[in-house]
Design a protein around this motif. Structure first.
Motif, PDB file in Angstrom:
ATOM      1  N   TRP A 196       0.872  -1.190   0.000  1.00 26.34           N
ATOM      2  CA  TRP A 196       0.000   0.000   0.000  1.00 26.34           C
ATOM      3  C   TRP A 196       0.902   1.231   0.000  1.00 26.34           C
ATOM      4  N   ALA A 197       0.672   2.114  -0.980  1.00 32.21           N
ATOM      5  CA  ALA A 197       1.460   3.341  -1.100  1.00 32.21           C
ATOM      6  C   ALA A 197       0.553   4.555  -0.895  1.00 32.21           C
ATOM      7  N   PRO A 198       1.058   5.611  -0.277  1.00 34.96           N
ATOM      8  CA  PRO A 198       0.241   6.808  -0.046  1.00 34.96           C
ATOM      9  C   PRO A 198      -0.165   7.472  -1.358  1.00 34.96           C
ATOM     10  N   VAL A 199      -1.250   8.241  -1.309  1.00 38.39           N
ATOM     11  CA  VAL A 199      -1.685   9.016  -2.464  1.00 38.39           C
ATOM     12  C   VAL A 199      -0.848  10.292  -2.536  1.00 38.39           C
ATOM     13  N   ASP A 200      -0.822  10.888  -3.713  1.00 37.84           N
ATOM     14  CA  ASP A 200      -0.074  12.126  -3.932  1.00 37.84           C
ATOM     15  C   ASP A 200      -1.041  13.189  -4.418  1.00 37.84           C
ATOM     16  N   ASP A 201      -1.336  14.153  -3.556  1.00 39.30           N
ATOM     17  CA  ASP A 201      -2.258  15.233  -3.888  1.00 39.30           C
ATOM     18  C   ASP A 201      -1.498  16.310  -4.667  1.00 39.30           C
ATOM     19  N   PRO A 202      -1.824  16.528  -5.951  1.00 36.06           N
ATOM     20  CA  PRO A 202      -1.073  17.512  -6.743  1.00 36.06           C
ATOM     21  C   PRO A 202      -1.206  18.932  -6.227  1.00 36.06           C
ATOM     22  N   SER A 203      -2.266  19.223  -5.459  1.00 33.87           N
ATOM     23  CA  SER A 203      -2.433  20.589  -4.943  1.00 33.87           C
ATOM     24  C   SER A 203      -1.329  20.945  -3.953  1.00 33.87           C
ATOM     25  N   ASN A 204      -0.672  19.919  -3.356  1.00 34.74           N
ATOM     26  CA  ASN A 204       0.410  20.194  -2.415  1.00 34.74           C
ATOM     27  C   ASN A 204       1.616  20.837  -3.093  1.00 34.74           C
ATOM     28  N   ALA A 205       1.703  20.684  -4.411  1.00 36.10           N
ATOM     29  CA  ALA A 205       2.819  21.280  -5.154  1.00 36.10           C
ATOM     30  C   ALA A 205       2.350  22.373  -6.114  1.00 36.10           C
ATOM     31  N   ASN A 206       1.078  22.735  -6.061  1.00 35.63           N
ATOM     32  CA  ASN A 206       0.519  23.754  -6.948  1.00 35.63           C
ATOM     33  C   ASN A 206       0.675  25.123  -6.304  1.00 35.63           C
ATOM     34  N   ASP A 207       1.613  25.916  -6.810  1.00 32.21           N
ATOM     35  CA  ASP A 207       1.946  27.156  -6.120  1.00 32.21           C
ATOM     36  C   ASP A 207       0.919  28.270  -6.303  1.00 32.21           C
ATOM     37  N   LYS A 208      -0.238  27.963  -6.875  1.00 33.82           N
ATOM     38  CA  LYS A 208      -1.305  28.967  -6.838  1.00 33.82           C
ATOM     39  C   LYS A 208      -1.916  29.024  -5.433  1.00 33.82           C
ATOM     40  N   TYR A 209      -1.676  27.956  -4.648  1.00 29.22           N
ATOM     41  CA  TYR A 209      -2.097  27.950  -3.251  1.00 29.22           C
ATOM     42  C   TYR A 209      -0.960  28.484  -2.388  1.00 29.22           C
ATOM     43  N   THR A 210      -1.311  29.276  -1.387  1.00 32.76           N
ATOM     44  CA  THR A 210      -0.308  30.005  -0.617  1.00 32.76           C
ATOM     45  C   THR A 210       0.700  29.078   0.047  1.00 32.76           C
ATOM     46  N   ALA A 212       1.475  25.987  -0.654  1.00 31.19           N
ATOM     47  CA  ALA A 212       2.285  25.301  -1.658  1.00 31.19           C
ATOM     48  C   ALA A 212       3.336  26.238  -2.246  1.00 31.19           C
ATOM     49  N   ALA A 213       2.999  27.518  -2.388  1.00 28.84           N
ATOM     50  CA  ALA A 213       3.972  28.491  -2.904  1.00 28.84           C
ATOM     51  C   ALA A 213       5.152  28.627  -1.950  1.00 28.84           C
ATOM     52  N   VAL A 214       4.866  28.674  -0.646  1.00 27.34           N
ATOM     53  CA  VAL A 214       5.948  28.720   0.338  1.00 27.34           C
ATOM     54  C   VAL A 214       6.787  27.456   0.251  1.00 27.34           C
ATOM     55  N   ARG A 215       6.124  26.313   0.140  1.00 25.95           N
ATOM     56  CA  ARG A 215       6.834  25.024   0.116  1.00 25.95           C
ATOM     57  C   ARG A 215       7.677  24.866  -1.145  1.00 25.95           C
ATOM     58  N   GLU A 216       7.138  25.267  -2.284  1.00 21.57           N
ATOM     59  CA  GLU A 216       7.809  25.014  -3.558  1.00 21.57           C
ATOM     60  C   GLU A 216       8.800  26.106  -3.953  1.00 21.57           C
ATOM     61  N   ARG A 217       8.534  27.337  -3.544  1.00 19.49           N
ATOM     62  CA  ARG A 217       9.392  28.439  -3.978  1.00 19.49           C
ATOM     63  C   ARG A 217      10.353  28.923  -2.893  1.00 19.49           C
ATOM     64  N   LEU A 218       9.825  29.099  -1.688  1.00 17.09           N
ATOM     65  CA  LEU A 218      10.632  29.706  -0.629  1.00 17.09           C
ATOM     66  C   LEU A 218      11.487  28.683   0.113  1.00 17.09           C
ATOM     67  N   VAL A 219      10.893  27.556   0.485  1.00 17.78           N
ATOM     68  CA  VAL A 219      11.616  26.568   1.297  1.00 17.78           C
ATOM     69  C   VAL A 219      12.891  26.059   0.621  1.00 17.78           C
ATOM     70  N   PRO A 220      12.886  25.724  -0.685  1.00 18.40           N
ATOM     71  CA  PRO A 220      14.152  25.262  -1.296  1.00 18.40           C
ATOM     72  C   PRO A 220      15.277  26.279  -1.198  1.00 18.40           C
ATOM     73  N   VAL A 221      14.943  27.569  -1.338  1.00 18.59           N
ATOM     74  CA  VAL A 221      15.968  28.611  -1.223  1.00 18.59           C
ATOM     75  C   VAL A 221      16.499  28.674   0.209  1.00 18.59           C
ATOM     76  N   LEU A 222      15.590  28.606   1.181  1.00 13.63           N
ATOM     77  CA  LEU A 222      16.011  28.630   2.581  1.00 13.63           C
ATOM     78  C   LEU A 222      16.863  27.410   2.920  1.00 13.63           C
ATOM     79  N   ASN A 223      16.457  26.245   2.398  1.00  4.05           N
ATOM     80  CA  ASN A 223      17.230  25.029   2.661  1.00  4.05           C
ATOM     81  C   ASN A 223      18.661  25.133   2.129  1.00  4.05           C
TER      82      ASN A 223
END
Length: 358
Positions: A196-210, A212-223
């Motif tokens: 059994w494998a977890p589902v992958d919700d595409p909205s978690n990586a859709n940066d039109k959501y606030t 997701a935008a922090v996660r996809e755009r800001l967090v990699p730079v901070l890391n």
């Protein structure tokens, strides 16, 4: 079905201990608990570890799944969640909700409100008073960043609490100090036991959501630039939580002088006006939090305070009605009131068990 080897050997000792500690810290023992299970890796591993804990400690366990209907694959996710529950031999309950934007909130906020209403409905059906949520260390760091960017103020940086009361239910977040990498490692190991494998919700990586935008755009730079940023941010969050506790005590004392003990939905406008501006803001935030209403931005809070002050200058016979998310803030005859603005989000009938779903 799980083998004896699974029940004996699977599970992270650290994750299980964090859950055990969260339950042990409750004022009264919780013999019946639920897990909010979306089907993603985080909630799935919380569900799996809860099943192990329930088996060891003889707890009654339920899984609650909310079908938002916002993704084409949502119905498949619901079936997938019930498959996991069936494999673990844990009853799973579902609610389908309609997410509307009539309250003026954004999609993320509206979906969150609908989700909590669905969880409340399933808890009432099953007699559950304690629900576990799968937020982890990475989620917490993102939340602090979001609140910082939204201007939530120093106390807003306290972010998510490990225990939260909402509409008579207690929500527990036992994994706030756990890095997501630990959870994902458990998800990989679980696949080898169960396929059994977890589902992958595409909205978690859709940066039109606030978020997701922090996660996809800001967090990699901070890391890349500041590898230890999450620990620093979370330290600020803990310090803010301590500050918040002190300010809550001050606000509670002020509010007690403004509101009858049997009616926390209103307070005296004249008494509120006697407070300093800083304590006026504290009382308003405390009052909204008391009723589970989301915190306003600083600009929004200042506007509400401006209207309340202006109303007082005009006399108690004048009335005010201000919309804030799903509620109205009103003033009638010198009392500031909180009224529901809309009906609760609609929930469709539940799928009450794994067998019914299957």
């Amino acid at each position: 079905m799980p083998s004896d080897e699974f029940w004996s050997n699977f599970g992270s000792a650290g994750l299980l201990q964090a859950m055990d500690d969260a339950l042990a810290a409750l004022p009264q023992p919780a013999n019946r608990i639920a897990v909010a299970l979306s089907g993603g890796a985080d909630s799935a591993m919380l569900a799996v570890h809860a099943a192990i804990l329930a088996r060891r400690n003889k707890l009654t366990l339920h899984f609650f799944h909310v079908h938002h209907g916002l993704q084409a694959a949502a119905a498949q996710w619901q079936g997938h969640v019930h498959d996991l529950a069936h494999w673990l031999r844990v009853p799973c309950h579902s609610r389908m909700v309609r997410v509307g934007l009539s309250t003026g909130a954004g999609m993320e906020s509206a979906a969150r409100d609908a989700r909590y209403e669905a969880l409340r409905s399933m808890a009432a059906q099953t007699g559950v008073a304690h629900i576990l949520l799968a937020h982890h260390r990475n989620d917490q760091a993102e939340t602090v960043m979001l609140r910082l960017l939204r201007g939530s103020g120093p106390t807003g940086l306290a972010a998510m609490a490990s225990t939260m009361k909402r509409e008579g239910l207690t929500y527990l977040r036992p994994w706030l100090d756990v890095d997501r990498a630990v959870i994902l490692e458990q998800a990989d190991q679980f696949f080898s036991f169960s396929d059994w494998a977890p589902v992958d919700d595409p909205s978690n990586a859709n940066d039109k959501y606030t978020r997701a935008a922090v996660r996809e755009r800001l967090v990699p730079v901070l890391n890349e630039r500041w590898p230890g940023w999450q620990g620093i941010v979370l330290r600020h969050a803990r310090q803010s939580a301590e500050t918040q506790q002190v300010l809550d005590e001050v606000a509670a004392q002020d509010f007690a002088g403004l509101s009858p003990a049997d009616d926390s939905r209103s307070f005296s406008l004249a008494g509120w006006r006697l407070l300093s501006a800083a304590r006026q803001a504290l009382v308003l935030r405390y009052w909204l939090a008391l009723h589970g209403v989301r915190m306003p931005t600083d600009a929004r809070l200042q506007d509400i305070m401006r209207q309340l002050r202006g109303l007082h200058a005009m006399g108690h016979d004048r009335q005010m009605r201000v919309k804030h998310g799903p509620v109205w803030i009103r003033c009638v005859q010198g009392r500031v009131l909180l009224d529901a603005a809309v009906a609760a989000p609609a929930c469709l009938p539940a799928e009450n068990s794994n067998d019914e779903k299957r």
